[in-house]
Design a protein around this motif. Structure first.
Motif, PDB file in Angstrom:
ATOM      1  N   LEU A  26      -2.868  -1.983 -10.966  1.00  0.00           N
ATOM      2  CA  LEU A  26      -3.520  -0.813 -10.766  1.00  0.00           C
ATOM      3  C   LEU A  26      -3.257   0.353 -12.156  1.00  0.00           C
ATOM      4  O   LEU A  26      -1.765   0.274 -12.048  1.00  0.00           O
ATOM      5  CB  LEU A  26      -3.337  -0.079  -9.462  1.00  0.00           C
ATOM      6  N   GLY A  27      -3.906   1.042 -12.915  1.00  0.00           N
ATOM      7  CA  GLY A  27      -3.601   1.744 -13.847  1.00  0.00           C
ATOM      8  C   GLY A  27      -3.280   1.000 -15.128  1.00  0.00           C
ATOM      9  O   GLY A  27      -2.988  -0.251 -15.257  1.00  0.00           O
ATOM     10  N   HIS A  28      -2.908   1.747 -16.119  1.00  0.00           N
ATOM     11  CA  HIS A  28      -2.335   1.165 -17.412  1.00  0.00           C
ATOM     12  C   HIS A  28      -1.453   2.122 -18.088  1.00  0.00           C
ATOM     13  O   HIS A  28      -1.436   3.332 -17.810  1.00  0.00           O
ATOM     14  CB  HIS A  28      -3.510   1.188 -18.373  1.00  0.00           C
ATOM     15  N   CYS A  42       0.968  -1.227   0.091  1.00  0.00           N
ATOM     16  CA  CYS A  42       0.017   0.101  -0.040  1.00  0.00           C
ATOM     17  C   CYS A  42       1.045   1.290   0.231  1.00  0.00           C
ATOM     18  O   CYS A  42       0.636   2.234  -0.801  1.00  0.00           O
ATOM     19  CB  CYS A  42      -0.908   0.044   1.214  1.00  0.00           C
ATOM     20  N   ALA A  43       2.064   1.342   0.670  1.00  0.00           N
ATOM     21  CA  ALA A  43       2.917   2.516   0.936  1.00  0.00           C
ATOM     22  C   ALA A  43       3.521   2.797  -0.295  1.00  0.00           C
ATOM     23  O   ALA A  43       3.668   3.680  -0.930  1.00  0.00           O
ATOM     24  CB  ALA A  43       3.768   2.282   1.996  1.00  0.00           C
ATOM     25  N   LEU A  44       4.100   1.632  -1.026  1.00  0.00           N
ATOM     26  CA  LEU A  44       4.540   1.747  -2.171  1.00  0.00           C
ATOM     27  C   LEU A  44       3.828   2.388  -3.460  1.00  0.00           C
ATOM     28  O   LEU A  44       3.988   3.120  -4.374  1.00  0.00           O
ATOM     29  CB  LEU A  44       5.533   0.410  -2.788  1.00  0.00           C
ATOM     30  N   ARG A  45       2.349   1.627  -3.460  1.00  0.00           N
ATOM     31  CA  ARG A  45       1.610   2.017  -4.355  1.00  0.00           C
ATOM     32  C   ARG A  45       1.312   3.711  -4.261  1.00  0.00           C
ATOM     33  O   ARG A  45       1.232   4.317  -5.463  1.00  0.00           O
ATOM     34  CB  ARG A  45       0.181   1.303  -4.187  1.00  0.00           C
ATOM     35  N   THR A  46       1.095   4.106  -3.020  1.00  0.00           N
ATOM     36  CA  THR A  46       0.721   5.500  -2.718  1.00  0.00           C
ATOM     37  C   THR A  46       2.046   6.175  -3.124  1.00  0.00           C
ATOM     38  O   THR A  46       1.800   7.179  -3.990  1.00  0.00           O
ATOM     39  CB  THR A  46       0.434   5.636  -1.405  1.00  0.00           C
ATOM     40  N   ARG A  67       4.934   9.314  -9.661  1.00  0.00           N
ATOM     41  CA  ARG A  67       5.034   8.781 -11.193  1.00  0.00           C
ATOM     42  C   ARG A  67       3.429   8.487 -11.453  1.00  0.00           C
ATOM     43  O   ARG A  67       3.213   7.233 -11.779  1.00  0.00           O
ATOM     44  CB  ARG A  67       5.605   7.459 -11.179  1.00  0.00           C
ATOM     45  N   PRO A  68       2.512   9.451 -11.533  1.00  0.00           N
ATOM     46  CA  PRO A  68       0.918   9.092 -11.822  1.00  0.00           C
ATOM     47  C   PRO A  68       0.705   8.623 -13.108  1.00  0.00           C
ATOM     48  O   PRO A  68      -0.291   7.695 -13.164  1.00  0.00           O
ATOM     49  CB  PRO A  68       0.485  10.657 -11.383  1.00  0.00           C
TER      50      PRO A  68
END
Length: 147
Positions: free
Chosen positions: A74-76, A51-55, A61-62
Motif C-alpha cells: 500500500l503506497g509508495h 488492518c489495524a496496523l495499516r490504519t 505516518r501518511p
C-alpha cells in the motif's frame, strides 16, 4: 526505552495494538481461519492485526508505505513499514504460545528497525540503527497509549 527514536516508539505502539488484538483471539477457543492458496492458515486475528496496523500507519505516518503478508503493498515512498501480523499462525491456532508479530521499518531500501513481540510469552525484542537492541518482559495485557 531511554533514547528511543520516534519511529521505534511508534513501532512499540503498533506492537501494543497487535498484542491486544492477538491476545483477544488467542484466549478464545475456535478462532476463525481459512487456508491461503499455498495451504497455510490465515486467521481472523492475522487480518485484524494487519488492518489495524495499516490504519495506524496511514494516520500517523501518511507518507510511508506498508507491506503486509495478508494484504500486500500500500503506497509508495522511501519509508516502508513491513508487517507480519502473526508469525506462527499454526501455533497460534493450536493454542501454543510460540508465535509473534513482526514489525520492521525500511528506509531507502535499508532496514532501520525491527521489532518482534510475543505477548503469549510476555516478551518483546527490538533493534534500531543508532539506538542498539533491547528486550523486555511484558505485562499480560499491554497498555495502549491514549490517542
Amino acid at each position: 526505552m531511554t533514547g528511543t527514536s520516534p519511529d521505534l516508539a511508534f513501532a512499540h505502539y503498533l506492537a501494543d495494538v497487535a498484542d491486544t488484538i492477538a491476545l483477544r483471539h488467542f484466549s478464545t477457543a475456535g478462532t476463525a481461519w481459512h487456508a491461503k492458496s499455498d495451504g497455510s492458515p490465515v486467521s481472523i486475528a492475522d487480518e485484524q492485526i494487519e488492518c489495524a496496523l495499516r490504519t495506524a500507519i496511514q494516520h500517523e505516518r501518511p507518507g510511508d508505505s506498508v507491506l503486509g503478508e495478508e494484504f500486500g503493498s500500500l503506497g509508495h515512498g522511501q519509508r516502508r513499514w513491513i508487517i507480519e501480523a502473526l508469525d506462527g499462525t499454526a501455533s497460534f491456532l493450536a493454542g501454543e504460545p510460540e508465535w509473534s508479530t513482526l514489525i520492521a521499518l525500511e528506509e531507502a531500501g535499508t532496514v532501520a528497525l525491527g521489532l518482534a513481540t510475543a505477548p503469549a510469552l510476555r516478551r518483546r525484542w527490538w533493534a534500531a540503527r543508532g539506538t542498539g537492541a533491547g528486550h523486555m518482559p511484558q505485562n499480560p495485557r499491554p497498555h495502549l497509549p491514549s490517542e
